[in-house]
Design a protein around this motif. Structure first.
Motif, short mmCIF file in Angstrom:
data_model
loop_
_atom_site.label_atom_id
_atom_site.label_comp_id
_atom_site.label_asym_id
_atom_site.label_seq_id
_atom_site.Cartn_x
_atom_site.Cartn_y
_atom_site.Cartn_z
N PHE A 35 -4.79 -5.33 -6.32
CA PHE A 35 -4.52 -3.72 -5.54
C PHE A 35 -5.69 -3.71 -4.45
O PHE A 35 -5.56 -3.00 -3.59
N VAL A 36 -6.94 -4.55 -4.78
CA VAL A 36 -7.72 -4.37 -3.45
C VAL A 36 -7.42 -4.82 -2.27
O VAL A 36 -7.65 -4.79 -1.36
N ILE A 37 -6.72 -6.28 -2.56
CA ILE A 37 -6.00 -6.70 -1.26
C ILE A 37 -5.06 -6.00 -0.67
O ILE A 37 -5.13 -5.78 0.63
N VAL A 38 -4.14 -5.44 -1.36
CA VAL A 38 -3.11 -4.40 -0.60
C VAL A 38 -3.93 -3.25 0.01
O VAL A 38 -3.59 -2.84 1.19
N ALA A 39 -4.70 -2.44 -0.72
CA ALA A 39 -5.42 -1.22 -0.13
C ALA A 39 -6.29 -1.88 0.97
O ALA A 39 -6.43 -1.10 2.00
N GLY A 40 -6.85 -2.88 0.96
CA GLY A 40 -7.91 -3.59 1.92
C GLY A 40 -7.12 -3.87 3.16
O GLY A 40 -7.47 -3.53 4.43
N ILE A 41 -6.06 -4.38 3.21
CA ILE A 41 -5.20 -4.61 4.15
C ILE A 41 -4.68 -3.33 4.86
O ILE A 41 -4.69 -3.30 6.16
N LEU A 42 -4.22 -2.43 4.23
CA LEU A 42 -3.83 -1.10 4.64
C LEU A 42 -4.99 -0.32 5.47
O LEU A 42 -5.09 0.23 6.68
N ILE A 83 -13.65 -10.10 -1.53
CA ILE A 83 -13.79 -8.93 -2.45
C ILE A 83 -12.94 -8.94 -3.67
O ILE A 83 -13.08 -8.89 -4.97
N ALA A 84 -11.60 -9.08 -3.21
CA ALA A 84 -10.73 -9.09 -4.32
C ALA A 84 -10.88 -10.22 -5.38
O ALA A 84 -10.67 -10.12 -6.48
N LEU A 85 -11.21 -11.49 -4.85
CA LEU A 85 -11.36 -12.62 -5.80
C LEU A 85 -12.58 -12.22 -6.73
O LEU A 85 -12.50 -12.33 -7.92
N ASP A 86 -13.62 -11.72 -6.28
CA ASP A 86 -14.90 -11.01 -6.88
C ASP A 86 -14.36 -10.27 -8.21
O ASP A 86 -14.79 -10.34 -9.12
#
Length: 307
Positions: A35-42, A83-86
């Motif tokens: 979710f962090v990856i998707v939200a971060g890309i957006l 951040i997503a990996l963390d």
């Protein structure tokens, strides 16, 4: 023997159950990381779009603005992934990726020297380059208008409509001719008059055409003039030099040049200049003894009176 096999089987089953339990515990965190990856890309897309609009309004260099927005977007996406990996509890993986990336950078640097060279050249050109957007340049034998600067190549469009992508390393290391840097460019052409014609009068006719044309530059810095260029086989060649504005290089250098040539030709014809063509020498070779030649006489003039 049987107890030993049973003990090994129990060990494997217990290990699988432990990994399964850990996976179930990590599953919510992995989902959160995705979710962090998707939200971060957006979010990165929104930030770069906002940044692009703001910087495009204030920046005087569109190429620099586009390059910086691309760099900001890539940096934000990389930060989002770390951040997503963390968040997913894979901090060790993130550390390993950074460590591996350092070693891989050295290996890939040798394996992909051209790509790395073009990338670094693109960064240098983003901050220091001899051209801007819509400038007309020549790099090596490629001539056209600058359309875009990317990380690996510079995009130019030729006057005949071709799109050429020049590696940034070539732009950085090879001579770049900028035809529109200061907005001025000197055009020249040669016109031949007969040996019987008055050279000074011919130069005066040409200078009058140049001085009365409002599209030609007239100031103290940019001088327009005509010189005797060559004593050719059948003509005295005059070379014409004049300055033009190069906001639109194609129109200024091609169309205006053609217009001036046309006006010079018509003025010479009106002034009864000879303007002869090249003389062709005819020779006989081998067994040929003569050249077949037929002359047609002029029709008789009926208005002539006979005595």
């Amino acid at each position: 023997m049987i107890p030993l096999i049973q003990s090994s089987t129990d060990t494997i089953i217990n290990a699988a159950e432990n990994y399964y339990d850990k996976f179930l515990n990590l599953l919510p965190r992995i989902a959160m990381g995705i979710f962090v990856i998707v939200a971060g890309i957006l979010i990165a897309q929104l930030i770069t779009s906002f940044f692009r609009r703001r910087i495009m309004k204030k920046a005087q260099d569109p190429l620099m603005a586009k390059f910086l927005t691309q760099a900001v977007k890539i940096i934000l996406i990389l930060i989002t992934i770390m951040i997503a990996l963390d968040v997913a509890g894979l901090r060790g993986v993130a550390t390993g990726i950074l460590t591996a990336a350092g070693g891989a950078a050295i290996v890939l640097g040798f394996a992909f020297q051209d790509i790395g060279k073009n990338f670094l050249a693109g960064i240098i050109l983003a901050f220091n380059r001899p051209f801007g957007v819509n400038d007309t340049i020549m790099v090596d034998s490629h001539f056209g208008k600058v359309m875009a600067l990317n990380f690996r190549y510079t995009h130019i469009k030729t006057t005949d409509g071709r799109d050429i992508y020049i590696p940034n390393s070539d732009v950085l290391t090879k001579p770049v001719e900028n035809y529109t840097a200061d907005g001025f460019y000197r055009v020249e052409f040669v016109v031949g008059i007969g040996y019987e014609d008055d050279i000074e009068k011919g130069k005066e006719i040409i200078m009058e055409i140049l001085n009365t044309n409002t599209e030609i530059v007239h100031d103290e810095t940019h001088e327009n003039f005509v010189i005797e260029n060559e004593l050719a086989a059948s003509t005295v060649n005059l070379k014409v030099f004049f300055w033009i504005h190069t906001v639109d290089y194609r129109r200024a250098s091609r169309q205006l040049r053609g217009k001036i040539i046309k006006e010079v030709k018509e003025a010479f014809i009106a002034a009864e200049f000879i303007m002869p063509g090249d003389i062709t020498e005819i020779k006989l070779y081998g067994g040929q003894k003569d050249i077949p030649l037929r002359l047609k006489s002029d029709p008789p003039d009926n208005n002539l009176s006979t005595s």
